[in-house]
Structure formats: C-alpha cells, structure tokens
Design a protein around this motif. Structure first.
Motif, PDB file in Angstrom:
ATOM      1  N   LYS A 128      -5.182  70.683  11.267  1.00 40.35           N
ATOM      2  CA  LYS A 128      -4.673  70.284  12.585  1.00 40.35           C
ATOM      3  C   LYS A 128      -3.696  69.112  12.551  1.00 40.35           C
ATOM      4  O   LYS A 128      -2.839  68.997  13.429  1.00 40.35           O
ATOM      5  CB  LYS A 128      -5.844  69.961  13.509  1.00 40.35           C
ATOM      6  N   ASN A 129      -3.815  68.219  11.579  1.00 43.33           N
ATOM      7  CA  ASN A 129      -2.926  67.058  11.522  1.00 43.33           C
ATOM      8  C   ASN A 129      -1.719  67.249  10.617  1.00 43.33           C
ATOM      9  O   ASN A 129      -0.883  66.355  10.501  1.00 43.33           O
ATOM     10  CB  ASN A 129      -3.701  65.819  11.049  1.00 43.33           C
ATOM     11  N   TRP A 130      -1.626  68.395   9.988  1.00 43.78           N
ATOM     12  CA  TRP A 130      -0.568  68.613   9.002  1.00 43.78           C
ATOM     13  C   TRP A 130       0.680  69.163   9.701  1.00 43.78           C
ATOM     14  O   TRP A 130       0.954  70.358   9.669  1.00 43.78           O
ATOM     15  CB  TRP A 130      -1.039  69.556   7.905  1.00 43.78           C
ATOM     16  N   ILE A 131       1.438  68.281  10.293  1.00 43.85           N
ATOM     17  CA  ILE A 131       2.643  68.669  11.019  1.00 43.85           C
ATOM     18  C   ILE A 131       3.870  68.158  10.254  1.00 43.85           C
ATOM     19  O   ILE A 131       4.050  66.956  10.060  1.00 43.85           O
ATOM     20  CB  ILE A 131       2.643  68.092  12.453  1.00 43.85           C
ATOM     21  N   ASP A 132       4.692  69.092   9.800  1.00 46.09           N
ATOM     22  CA  ASP A 132       5.936  68.764   9.072  1.00 46.09           C
ATOM     23  C   ASP A 132       5.684  67.808   7.905  1.00 46.09           C
ATOM     24  O   ASP A 132       6.323  66.760   7.775  1.00 46.09           O
ATOM     25  CB  ASP A 132       6.969  68.179  10.033  1.00 46.09           C
ATOM     26  N   ILE A 187       8.020  72.063   2.960  1.00 44.04           N
ATOM     27  CA  ILE A 187       7.310  71.413   4.059  1.00 44.04           C
ATOM     28  C   ILE A 187       6.216  72.318   4.610  1.00 44.04           C
ATOM     29  O   ILE A 187       6.442  73.504   4.870  1.00 44.04           O
ATOM     30  CB  ILE A 187       8.298  71.048   5.186  1.00 44.04           C
ATOM     31  N   ILE A 188       5.017  71.763   4.778  1.00 38.81           N
ATOM     32  CA  ILE A 188       3.951  72.436   5.518  1.00 38.81           C
ATOM     33  C   ILE A 188       4.158  72.068   6.987  1.00 38.81           C
ATOM     34  O   ILE A 188       4.124  70.881   7.347  1.00 38.81           O
ATOM     35  CB  ILE A 188       2.567  71.987   5.025  1.00 38.81           C
ATOM     36  N   LYS A 207       7.956  67.015  -1.852  1.00 37.49           N
ATOM     37  CA  LYS A 207       8.570  65.718  -2.177  1.00 37.49           C
ATOM     38  C   LYS A 207       7.507  64.705  -2.585  1.00 37.49           C
ATOM     39  O   LYS A 207       7.685  63.969  -3.577  1.00 37.49           O
ATOM     40  CB  LYS A 207       9.353  65.204  -0.965  1.00 37.49           C
ATOM     41  N   GLU A 208       6.382  64.666  -1.842  1.00 38.59           N
ATOM     42  CA  GLU A 208       5.362  63.648  -2.105  1.00 38.59           C
ATOM     43  C   GLU A 208       4.681  63.856  -3.466  1.00 38.59           C
ATOM     44  O   GLU A 208       4.435  62.890  -4.197  1.00 38.59           O
ATOM     45  CB  GLU A 208       4.336  63.635  -0.979  1.00 38.59           C
ATOM     46  N   GLY A 245       0.038  78.842   6.137  1.00 40.25           N
ATOM     47  CA  GLY A 245       1.227  78.677   6.951  1.00 40.25           C
ATOM     48  C   GLY A 245       0.850  78.438   8.405  1.00 40.25           C
ATOM     49  O   GLY A 245      -0.337  78.423   8.739  1.00 40.25           O
ATOM     50  N   PRO A 246       1.873  78.214   9.214  1.00 42.07           N
ATOM     51  CA  PRO A 246       3.290  78.254   8.925  1.00 42.07           C
ATOM     52  C   PRO A 246       3.748  77.097   8.019  1.00 42.07           C
ATOM     53  O   PRO A 246       3.208  76.009   8.074  1.00 42.07           O
ATOM     54  CB  PRO A 246       3.946  78.130  10.307  1.00 42.07           C
ATOM     55  N   LEU A 247       4.753  77.432   7.205  1.00 41.38           N
ATOM     56  CA  LEU A 247       5.361  76.448   6.313  1.00 41.38           C
ATOM     57  C   LEU A 247       6.831  76.805   6.131  1.00 41.38           C
ATOM     58  O   LEU A 247       7.299  77.835   6.624  1.00 41.38           O
ATOM     59  CB  LEU A 247       4.627  76.402   4.978  1.00 41.38           C
ATOM     60  N   ASP A 248       7.537  75.937   5.462  1.00 38.94           N
ATOM     61  CA  ASP A 248       8.921  76.208   5.082  1.00 38.94           C
ATOM     62  C   ASP A 248       8.999  76.008   3.573  1.00 38.94           C
ATOM     63  O   ASP A 248       9.148  74.882   3.092  1.00 38.94           O
ATOM     64  CB  ASP A 248       9.881  75.270   5.818  1.00 38.94           C
TER      65      ASP A 248
END
Length: 303
Positions: free
Chosen positions: A89-93, A81-82, A98-99, A73-76
């Motif tokens: 570092k690049n995993w924003i929203d 959504i991650i 879904k994917e 996390g953080p995630l939702d």
C-alpha cells in the motif's frame, strides 16, 4: 563461475537468493514484508539481506552478474519503478532499481513477479519445451506471464498478464481496483480466506478452508467448485486470446492439487473455442515456491 541475485517481492514475504547459471540456489533468505514502514526502509532490509547471503556464500561482488527483481505490479520495468501494487500500500513510485543498484554498484533488472516466475518455468520447469505458453500464479494475488513465439510478453511498461483484474463474475462484488467481479477478488488465496470465512461464520485461513473442502464440507465444496470454474473461465480466455501450447499454474492455491487441475481441464475441454485449444494441457508448476526468486535471478542471464 558467475552468479546472479534474485529478489522475489511479495505482499507478505520477500525471498532473496544467489542462483548460479545452472539454476541452483546457493544461498537463500526469506524476510517478512513490512507494509507499515516506508518503502526505503524495506529496501534497506533487502540490501542487508543480499549482503548477508553474499557473505555466507563466500562470493566476491565481482562474481555477481547482476540483481533481478520480481515485484507485484503495476510497475514500470523500463524505468525501474514500482508504481502502485495493491498489496504494497505504501509503495508508490518507488525507484527500486536505482536504490539497489546504487547500493551494490551492480546492474539491476525489474520485472513483474508473474513474468519472472514464467521465465523460471521456461528455463527449468514445466514449460522447458514450449515456445508459446502461459504461466498463471494464484496466491495472495493472481497474475500471469506469457511466452509468445519464444519471447516473454512484457507490454509497454512490464504489466502484461495482469489477469487478476479480468472480470469473470460481477455478482461477487467490488474488487479493490474498483471493478466488479475480478478473478483475483474471487479466486486468490486472500479471496478464498475472506469468502470461506464468511460462509462458515468464523475467521479461517485459506489452508483451513481447503481442509474443509477435502473433508467434504457441503457449503465450502460448492463454493470451491465455483472458484475452480472461474479459474477455468480465465484459462479459456487465455487460450482463445493467445493460443498457447500449455498453461502452467503455480502459487499457493495450486497446492490444492488434482481437484483444481481436473476441474480446470474439464472446463477447457468443454468451452475453449478451437477444438485443438480444448486439448491444451493445464499442468502444475514444477519449481514450487522458488519459481519467483529463480526467475528473478534468470533475468540477469537473459534466459
């Protein structure tokens, strides 16, 4: 027979496995996490790996109940959504549910990785008989999963248990999150490698630092004992807050073994507020490095 796919996403590697309803791993593959490529490209690699292990197992897609994902996390988790993991570092929203769900046409569940590992320890591991327990993972980062009244405590977005960013000693300096003295900044495998290397004046891995500890290196021993104490502080806070029957500790750092568990147990016995809480067992996880991927698959079984 029906099966589930577990995906355990970490900062350095991603474990993917087919798990049956008894908890047995049928096929498993581990791929490196490449944080320098776009998340969608990494997810494409995950999808390819899932396809590969399904083919190797000779299982039809219709026999798979779903795909469970454990992620830092953080995630939702409710939105799939991650959001912004420090170690990715690049995993924003990133809409990972879904994917992956669109690619396979299967139900996909997202959960914090420590929560997923807690599910595994409840299902098959050290907490099978527990109604209330805490699972703490100490690895590249630090997190926890909590069972309260027999149910996983997830929080409003799935981020409950992020104890790695509880402040335990500000004198250690500033964590990447902005606070000073976070548990993860002091006691994670990453932190031990960083500070141990500074103590010895050369670049060392966490494993090498623990070797020096076992050999009795004076300065490393002093430092590692302080790390153990800070883990004890965190465990006492968990006991005082949630009153668990047991604390289970897993992750790579836990492999240092008895010295860690004895030091933490001693600290708990001396400092937990409730006399009964001072007797809380602090034990090793039993599923080793497979807890995350088994727990992720178990999310599909509603364990």
């Amino acid at each position: 027979m029906s099966y589930a796919i577990g995906v355990d996403i970490g900062g350095t590697k991603i474990a993917i496995a087919i798990v049956d309803k008894s908890g047995k791993l049928l096929e498993q593959e581990v791929i490196p996490t490449d944080v320098d490529i776009l998340p969608e490209n990494m997810i494409h690699r995950i999808n390819e790996s899932i396809s590969t292990i399904i083919d190797h197992a000779g299982i039809a897609l219709k026999e798979i109940d779903g795909i469970g994902i454990g992620s830092p996390g953080p995630l939702d988790s409710k939105s799939g959504i991650i959001t912004c993991p420090p170690n990715l570092k690049n995993w924003i929203d990133v809409p990972i549910v879904k994917e992956i769900g669109t690619y396979f046409g299967l139900p996909v569940t997202l959960e914090n990785d420590a929560n997923a590992a807690a599910v595994a320890e409840k299902w098959l591991g050290a907490a099978k008989e527990c109604v209330d327990f805490a699972y703490v993972t100490i690895s590249t980062g630090i997190g926890a999963g909590f069972y309260v009244d027999g149910k996983l405590l997830s929080g409003s977005r799935g981020n409950a248990g992020d104890i790695g960013h509880a402040v335990v000693d500000p004198s250690y300096g500033q964590c990447s999150c902005g606070q000073y003295g976070c548990l993860e900044y002091i006691a994670s495998g990453t932190a031990i490698a960083r500070r141990g290397s500074k103590i010895k004046g050369k670049e060392l891995t966490t494993k090498q630092i623990f070797s020096l500890f076992h050999e009795g290196d004076e300065h490393i021993t002093t430092y590692i004992h302080d790390v153990f104490q800070k883990i004890g502080v965190a465990c006492v806070s968990i006991i005082n807050t949630l009153d668990p029957e047991k604390i289970v500790i897993g992750g790579g750092v836990s492999k240092v073994g008895d010295p860690l568990f004895q030091a933490v147990t001693d600290y708990v016995r001396q400092n937990a507020l409730n006399p009964a809480g001072r007797r809380t067992p602090v034990v090793p996880a039993t599923l080793d490095q497979n807890a995350g991927v088994i727990g992720a698959a178990a999310l599909c079984y509603n364990i």
